[in-house]
Design a protein around this motif. Sequence first.
Motif, mmCIF file in Angstrom:
data_model
loop_
_atom_site.group_PDB
_atom_site.id
_atom_site.type_symbol
_atom_site.label_atom_id
_atom_site.label_comp_id
_atom_site.label_asym_id
_atom_site.label_seq_id
_atom_site.Cartn_x
_atom_site.Cartn_y
_atom_site.Cartn_z
ATOM 1 N N SER A 21 0.839 -1.195 0.000
ATOM 2 C CA SER A 21 0.000 0.000 0.000
ATOM 3 C C SER A 21 0.874 1.245 0.000
ATOM 4 C CB SER A 21 -0.908 0.034 1.229
ATOM 5 O OG SER A 21 -0.142 0.281 2.401
ATOM 6 N N LEU A 22 0.280 2.343 -0.440
ATOM 7 C CA LEU A 22 1.001 3.617 -0.434
ATOM 8 C C LEU A 22 1.380 4.012 0.985
ATOM 9 C CD1 LEU A 22 2.077 6.127 -1.866
ATOM 10 C CD2 LEU A 22 -0.215 7.110 -1.671
ATOM 11 N N GLN A 23 0.450 3.844 1.910
ATOM 12 C CA GLN A 23 0.724 4.225 3.296
ATOM 13 C C GLN A 23 1.887 3.422 3.868
ATOM 14 O OE1 GLN A 23 -2.348 3.368 2.127
ATOM 15 N NE2 GLN A 23 -3.240 5.409 2.044
ATOM 16 N N GLY A 24 1.898 2.122 3.593
ATOM 17 C CA GLY A 24 2.986 1.281 4.076
ATOM 18 C C GLY A 24 4.321 1.656 3.456
ATOM 19 N N PHE A 25 4.304 1.949 2.164
ATOM 20 C CA PHE A 25 5.520 2.346 1.455
ATOM 21 C C PHE A 25 6.072 3.646 2.030
ATOM 22 C CE2 PHE A 25 7.845 4.363 -2.019
ATOM 23 C CZ PHE A 25 8.614 3.327 -2.516
ATOM 24 N N CYS A 26 5.201 4.625 2.197
ATOM 25 C CA CYS A 26 5.629 5.932 2.705
ATOM 26 C C CYS A 26 6.132 5.838 4.138
ATOM 27 C CB CYS A 26 4.489 6.934 2.601
ATOM 28 S SG CYS A 26 4.079 7.355 0.898
ATOM 29 N N LYS A 27 5.483 5.017 4.935
ATOM 30 C CA LYS A 27 5.914 4.835 6.318
ATOM 31 C C LYS A 27 7.266 4.136 6.375
ATOM 32 C CE LYS A 27 4.381 3.021 10.743
ATOM 33 N NZ LYS A 27 3.337 2.300 11.449
ATOM 34 N N LEU A 28 7.427 3.125 5.552
ATOM 35 C CA LEU A 28 8.669 2.358 5.527
ATOM 36 C C LEU A 28 9.849 3.221 5.098
ATOM 37 C CD1 LEU A 28 9.943 -0.504 5.758
ATOM 38 C CD2 LEU A 28 9.448 -0.765 3.328
ATOM 39 N N LEU A 29 9.660 4.010 4.033
ATOM 40 C CA LEU A 29 10.766 4.814 3.491
ATOM 41 C C LEU A 29 10.783 6.255 3.988
ATOM 42 C CD1 LEU A 29 10.972 3.575 -0.194
ATOM 43 C CD2 LEU A 29 12.423 2.975 1.736
ATOM 44 N N LYS A 30 9.765 6.615 4.782
ATOM 45 C CA LYS A 30 9.669 7.966 5.327
ATOM 46 C C LYS A 30 9.636 9.026 4.224
ATOM 47 C CE LYS A 30 11.565 6.572 9.720
ATOM 48 N NZ LYS A 30 11.231 5.206 9.525
ATOM 49 N N GLU A 53 16.176 10.013 -2.608
ATOM 50 C CA GLU A 53 17.058 9.874 -1.446
ATOM 51 C C GLU A 53 16.726 8.628 -0.636
ATOM 52 O OE1 GLU A 53 17.055 13.500 0.818
ATOM 53 O OE2 GLU A 53 17.505 14.684 -0.970
ATOM 54 N N ALA A 54 15.427 8.347 -0.460
ATOM 55 C CA ALA A 54 15.026 7.171 0.303
ATOM 56 C C ALA A 54 15.467 5.889 -0.399
ATOM 57 C CB ALA A 54 13.521 7.172 0.509
ATOM 58 N N LEU A 55 15.276 5.828 -1.710
ATOM 59 C CA LEU A 55 15.693 4.642 -2.454
ATOM 60 C C LEU A 55 17.218 4.506 -2.463
ATOM 61 C CD1 LEU A 55 13.175 4.775 -5.438
ATOM 62 C CD2 LEU A 55 13.150 3.194 -3.494
ATOM 63 N N TRP A 56 17.902 5.618 -2.535
ATOM 64 C CA TRP A 56 19.370 5.613 -2.483
ATOM 65 C C TRP A 56 19.841 5.094 -1.120
ATOM 66 C CZ3 TRP A 56 23.311 5.945 -5.719
ATOM 67 C CH2 TRP A 56 24.572 6.207 -5.207
ATOM 68 N N VAL A 58 18.424 3.016 0.868
ATOM 69 C CA VAL A 58 18.259 1.561 1.009
ATOM 70 C C VAL A 58 19.003 0.795 -0.084
ATOM 71 C CG1 VAL A 58 16.091 1.742 2.261
ATOM 72 C CG2 VAL A 58 16.043 1.483 -0.232
ATOM 73 N N ARG A 59 19.790 1.534 -0.848
ATOM 74 C CA ARG A 59 20.638 0.969 -1.909
ATOM 75 C C ARG A 59 19.825 0.251 -2.990
ATOM 76 N NH1 ARG A 59 23.680 0.962 2.678
ATOM 77 N NH2 ARG A 59 25.839 1.657 2.502
ATOM 78 N N TYR A 60 18.692 0.837 -3.330
ATOM 79 C CA TYR A 60 17.881 0.282 -4.415
ATOM 80 C C TYR A 60 18.596 0.565 -5.735
ATOM 81 C CZ TYR A 60 14.009 -0.773 -7.461
ATOM 82 O OH TYR A 60 13.239 -1.326 -8.431
ATOM 83 N N PRO A 61 18.907 -0.461 -6.534
ATOM 84 C CA PRO A 61 19.770 -0.267 -7.706
ATOM 85 C C PRO A 61 19.072 0.217 -8.985
ATOM 86 C CG PRO A 61 19.292 -2.585 -7.457
ATOM 87 C CD PRO A 61 18.641 -1.877 -6.273
ATOM 88 N N HIS A 62 17.748 0.308 -9.013
ATOM 89 C CA HIS A 62 17.055 0.595 -10.273
ATOM 90 C C HIS A 62 16.291 1.921 -10.250
ATOM 91 C CE1 HIS A 62 18.089 -3.464 -11.378
ATOM 92 N NE2 HIS A 62 17.513 -3.898 -10.267
#
Length: 75
Positions: A21-30, A53-56, A58-62
């Motif tokens: 969910s969007l809420q879960g995603f936003c909460k997880l990555l702030k 910045e959030a994806l960076w 957590v070292r998300y490569p894509h």
Amino acid sequence: PFMGDGELSPLGVFVRDTAGSLQGFCKLLKVPSITMTRYMRGETVSFPDALREALWDVRYPHIDELEAAQNGWLS
């Protein structure tokens, strides 16, 4: 590959598939949910800095591929 459909943008599909969910995603990555909502709907065309910045962090490569898929969906 990042695929969108008639209802969801590629970012929307990514959010759904990674966090459920969007809420879960936003909460997880702030990441602010309003920022995500606007970008997922195409109301904002530039990739949000907070998301990048959030994806960076957590070292998300894509990140670039996700941005390109979203831009393609907007066109």
